[in-house]
Design an enzyme around this catalytic site. Structure first.
Site, PDB file in Angstrom:
ATOM      1  N   TYR A  33       0.821  -1.206   0.000  1.00  0.00           N
ATOM      2  CA  TYR A  33       0.000   0.000   0.000  1.00  0.00           C
ATOM      3  C   TYR A  33       0.854   1.254   0.000  1.00  0.00           C
ATOM      4  O   TYR A  33       2.064   1.191   0.206  1.00  0.00           O
ATOM      5  CB  TYR A  33      -0.969  -0.010   1.193  1.00  0.00           C
ATOM      6  CG  TYR A  33      -0.375   0.333   2.541  1.00  0.00           C
ATOM      7  CD1 TYR A  33       0.445  -0.563   3.224  1.00  0.00           C
ATOM      8  CD2 TYR A  33      -0.635   1.557   3.154  1.00  0.00           C
ATOM      9  CE1 TYR A  33       0.973  -0.246   4.465  1.00  0.00           C
ATOM     10  CE2 TYR A  33      -0.118   1.879   4.399  1.00  0.00           C
ATOM     11  CZ  TYR A  33       0.682   0.974   5.047  1.00  0.00           C
ATOM     12  OH  TYR A  33       1.207   1.299   6.276  1.00  0.00           O
ATOM     13  N   LYS A 150       6.378  -1.950   2.006  1.00  0.00           N
ATOM     14  CA  LYS A 150       5.181  -1.390   2.653  1.00  0.00           C
ATOM     15  C   LYS A 150       3.995  -2.330   2.470  1.00  0.00           C
ATOM     16  O   LYS A 150       3.132  -2.116   1.607  1.00  0.00           O
ATOM     17  CB  LYS A 150       4.894   0.011   2.084  1.00  0.00           C
ATOM     18  CG  LYS A 150       3.992   0.853   2.978  1.00  0.00           C
ATOM     19  CD  LYS A 150       4.072   2.306   2.588  1.00  0.00           C
ATOM     20  CE  LYS A 150       3.052   3.176   3.295  1.00  0.00           C
ATOM     21  NZ  LYS A 150       3.194   3.237   4.740  1.00  0.00           N
ATOM     22  N   GLU A 182      11.681   2.745  14.558  1.00  0.00           N
ATOM     23  CA  GLU A 182      10.841   3.823  14.014  1.00  0.00           C
ATOM     24  C   GLU A 182       9.557   3.887  14.819  1.00  0.00           C
ATOM     25  O   GLU A 182       9.377   3.139  15.786  1.00  0.00           O
ATOM     26  CB  GLU A 182      10.557   3.566  12.521  1.00  0.00           C
ATOM     27  CG  GLU A 182       9.862   2.248  12.253  1.00  0.00           C
ATOM     28  CD  GLU A 182       9.695   1.932  10.761  1.00  0.00           C
ATOM     29  OE1 GLU A 182       9.624   2.859   9.933  1.00  0.00           O
ATOM     30  OE2 GLU A 182       9.615   0.732  10.446  1.00  0.00           O
ATOM     31  N   LEU A 206      10.811   1.338   7.390  1.00  0.00           N
ATOM     32  CA  LEU A 206      10.252   1.760   6.107  1.00  0.00           C
ATOM     33  C   LEU A 206      11.042   2.976   5.623  1.00  0.00           C
ATOM     34  O   LEU A 206      11.362   3.869   6.412  1.00  0.00           O
ATOM     35  CB  LEU A 206       8.777   2.134   6.274  1.00  0.00           C
ATOM     36  CG  LEU A 206       8.108   2.456   4.935  1.00  0.00           C
ATOM     37  CD1 LEU A 206       7.872   1.192   4.125  1.00  0.00           C
ATOM     38  CD2 LEU A 206       6.807   3.201   5.132  1.00  0.00           C
TER      39      LEU A 206
HETATM   40  N1  PDD Z   1       2.690   5.046   7.367  1.00  0.00           N
HETATM   41  N2  PDD Z   1       7.371   3.894   8.994  1.00  0.00           N
HETATM   42  C1  PDD Z   1       6.235   3.183   9.026  1.00  0.00           C
HETATM   43  C2  PDD Z   1       6.222   1.883   9.736  1.00  0.00           C
HETATM   44  C3  PDD Z   1       5.084   3.675   8.378  1.00  0.00           C
HETATM   45  O1  PDD Z   1       3.951   2.949   8.385  1.00  0.00           O
HETATM   46  C4  PDD Z   1       5.124   4.938   7.736  1.00  0.00           C
HETATM   47  C5  PDD Z   1       3.953   5.516   7.007  1.00  0.00           C
HETATM   48  C6  PDD Z   1       6.340   5.655   7.753  1.00  0.00           C
HETATM   49  C7  PDD Z   1       6.495   6.992   7.072  1.00  0.00           C
HETATM   50  O2  PDD Z   1       6.539   6.846   5.674  1.00  0.00           O
HETATM   51  P1  PDD Z   1       6.037   8.010   4.714  1.00  0.00           P
HETATM   52  O3  PDD Z   1       6.789   9.220   5.110  1.00  0.00           O
HETATM   53  O4  PDD Z   1       6.404   7.536   3.375  1.00  0.00           O
HETATM   54  O5  PDD Z   1       4.553   8.160   4.937  1.00  0.00           O
HETATM   55  C8  PDD Z   1       7.445   5.094   8.381  1.00  0.00           C
HETATM   56  C9  PDD Z   1       1.517   5.464   6.653  1.00  0.00           C
HETATM   57  C10 PDD Z   1       1.301   6.933   6.630  1.00  0.00           C
HETATM   58  C11 PDD Z   1       0.320   4.678   7.156  1.00  0.00           C
HETATM   59  O6  PDD Z   1       0.498   3.497   7.363  1.00  0.00           O
HETATM   60  O7  PDD Z   1      -0.765   5.233   7.302  1.00  0.00           O
END
Ligand code: PDD
Length: 286
Positions: A33, A150, A182, A206
């Protein structure tokens, strides 16, 4: 309001959108996703999300049934059709409907299932969390070893968020071998003086799109970037801490495991970086 969503080539009212019970996303968590934010009706950091989607798919030997050009058009159509000014677009691609349950991947001729929908967040720029900061707990990082992909396998992050909620907090910092990996749905940072410290990219985290953009902007300012892991204790004793993500941008962390970080209020570095990210992000949005 009934949203218009996208499923496998069709724009439908959300109440009429369906996916098979044999879909591998549903049965096996076999799906990837992306979440892209929308400000002023435009997509932020879209190129980054598109590139990471391609990487996630390729790491799992999946193909994208929709061309890159068409996928951008679907994002734009959903923004228009749902009148989204500020909010998020969720995209999911699964390995599709194999017609039965099996651990073995279906042949490549089975098309993936593509679903996109919008979430309207009118106050995305000024959420309460961004103004007040969030409190986090530490939480054992028991996720699988390919956190760089992801996938929709989000049970452990959900359990972390629930544990945080029970503790009166908003989120969790995952900890592996004594070091923060994280946030449960964000990348994690601490600030010491003019240094921004965050874990380097690897399979442990991620590869955040907001992280990549923020580090680029931060490097162009007076901040020094140090990519290394840090402990919970270091976070508690830092000048500031914050998280980044598409749905949170830069959000200050004001408490870690019950201990105030810095003054216990959002710090100037996180606030400045948030303003910078939003201002530059809007300029570059498509
Ligand atoms: N989550 N680390 C994890 C485990 C995440 O699920 C996310 C993002 C990030 C940040 O990635 P980005 O900057 O590309 O959004 C880091 C999304 C927003 C979610 O699951 O809703």
């Amino acid at each position: 309001m009934t949203r218009t969503v996208y499923v496998n080539g069709d724009y439908l009212p959300e109440t009429e959108a369906t996916v098979s019970i044999f879909d591998r996303g549903f049965l096996m968590g076999d799906a990837v996703y992306e979440v892209t934010s929308v400000l002023g009706g435009k997509l932020l950091d879209y190129a980054g999300h598109e590139a990471r989607l391609a990487r996630s798919l390729s790491e799992l030997e999946m193909t994208n049934p929709v061309s890159a050009e068409d996928l951008l058009e679907v994002h734009r159509q959903l923004v228009i059709r749902n009148g989204i000014e500020n909010g998020l677009i969720y995209l999911q691609i699964s390995r599709g409907n194999a017609g039965d349950r099996s651990f073995v991947f279906p042949d490549a001729s089975v098309p993936g299932t593509v679903v996109l929908f919008t979430q309207s967040v009118p106050d995305l720029e000024t959420t309460p969390a961004s103004q007040k900061g969030i409190k986090v707990i530490s939480f054992d990082d028991l996720r699988w070893g390919r956190r760089d992909i992801k996938t929709v396998q989000l049970l452990w992050p959900s359990m972390a968020k629930m544990a945080a909620k029970k503790a009166g907090c908003e989120d969790a910092f995952f900890v592996k071998d004594g070091m923060v990996t994280e946030g449960s749905s964000s990348n994690a940072y601490i600030v010491k003086g003019n240094r921004i410290i965050t874990r380097p990219l690897s399979n442990d985290i991620l590869h955040g799109i907001t992280r990549a953009t923020l580090l680029k902007y931060a490097a162009e300012t007076q901040y020094e970037i140090e990519e290394r892991a840090f402990t919970i204790e270091e976070a508690q004793n830092a000048d500031e801490a914050f998280v980044t993500g598409a749905s949170t941008f830069i959000t200050p962390v004001v408490e870690v495991d019950g201990k105030a970080v810095g003054t216990g209020a959002p710090g100037p570095v996180a606030q400045r970086l948030r303003e910078l990210y939003i201002a530059e992000g809007k300029k570059a949005a498509i």
